[in-house]
Design a protein around this motif. Structure first.
Motif, PDB file in Angstrom:
ATOM      1  N   LYS A   1      11.313   4.007   2.808  1.00 33.29           N
ATOM      2  CA  LYS A   1      11.295   2.999   1.743  1.00 33.29           C
ATOM      3  C   LYS A   1      10.554   3.532   0.518  1.00 33.29           C
ATOM      4  N   GLN A   2       9.404   4.136   0.738  1.00 29.26           N
ATOM      5  CA  GLN A   2       8.639   4.676  -0.383  1.00 29.26           C
ATOM      6  C   GLN A   2       9.405   5.792  -1.079  1.00 29.26           C
TER       7      GLN A   2
ATOM      8  N   TYR B   1      12.081   4.142  -3.284  1.00 24.51           N
ATOM      9  CA  TYR B   1      11.526   3.611  -4.528  1.00 24.51           C
ATOM     10  C   TYR B   1      11.308   4.730  -5.548  1.00 24.51           C
TER      11      TYR B   1
ATOM     12  N   ILE C   1      11.724  -3.188  -7.880  1.00 27.82           N
ATOM     13  CA  ILE C   1      12.589  -3.058  -6.703  1.00 27.82           C
ATOM     14  C   ILE C   1      12.091  -3.985  -5.604  1.00 27.82           C
TER      15      ILE C   1
END
Length: 130
Positions: free
Chosen positions: A82-83, A86, A106
Motif C-alpha cells: 500500500k505504501q 501511494y 489517496i
C-alpha cells in the motif's frame, strides 16, 4: 481488481485525464501486481461549489488542483504494498500530467473478493470453478 474513482475540479483536458488513468494504472501494475487489462476507472469533474479539499490538513499545502483518488481493492495487500502504491502514484502523477505531490489525496477501500462481479451477475473471484 481495483476500481479507481478520481475526483477533481472541472476544466482539465482529455490528455490530463488520460495521464491520470495511465499513471494510476501503471502504479497499480508495478506495486499491486494488477493483471494486464484489469483497468476500471472513472473521473468525475466538479465545480468549485461541489469540491472541497482542506488546503492545510496535516500541514500539507494543497491547491485548487487537488485530486482525490479512491481505490476499491481486494483486502489482500500488505502495508508495504500500500505504501509503495501511494508513493508510485504520486511520483507518476507528478511526472505526468504534472500534479504537485501535495495535491494527491489517496484513499483505499478494502473489500472481500466475493464483493465483485465483472459481469453476468457472477462473483468471478469466488464462483465455482468446476
Amino acid at each position: 481488481m481495483p476500481l479507481v474513482q478520481v475526483s477533481l475540479r472541472r476544466g482539465k483536458s482529455a490528455a490530463y485525464h488520460q495521464a491520470i488513468f495511465d499513471g494510476v494504472y501503471r502504479a497499480m501494475r508495478e506495486t499491486f501486481n494488477v493483471p494486464e487489462d484489469d483497468r476500471f476507472m472513472t473521473i468525475t469533474e466538479h465545480d468549485a461549489s461541489t469540491f472541497s479539499v482542506s488546503p492545510t490538513y496535516f500541514g500539507i499545502a494543497r491547491s485548487e488542483d487537488a485530486v482525490i483518488l479512491q481505490l476499491t481493492v481486494n483486502n489482500t495487500r500488505t502495508r508495504e504494498q500500500k505504501q509503495a502504491l501511494y508513493r508510485r502514484i504520486v511520483e507518476l502523477l507528478h511526472e505526468s500530467p504534472g500534479i504537485r505531490t501535495e495535491d494527491v489525496f489517496i484513499s483505499l477501500v478494502e473489500v472481500l473478493p466475493e464483493n465483485w462481479s465483472f459481469g453476468h451477475g457472477i462473483a468471478q473471484y469466488v464462483a465455482d470453478k468446476g
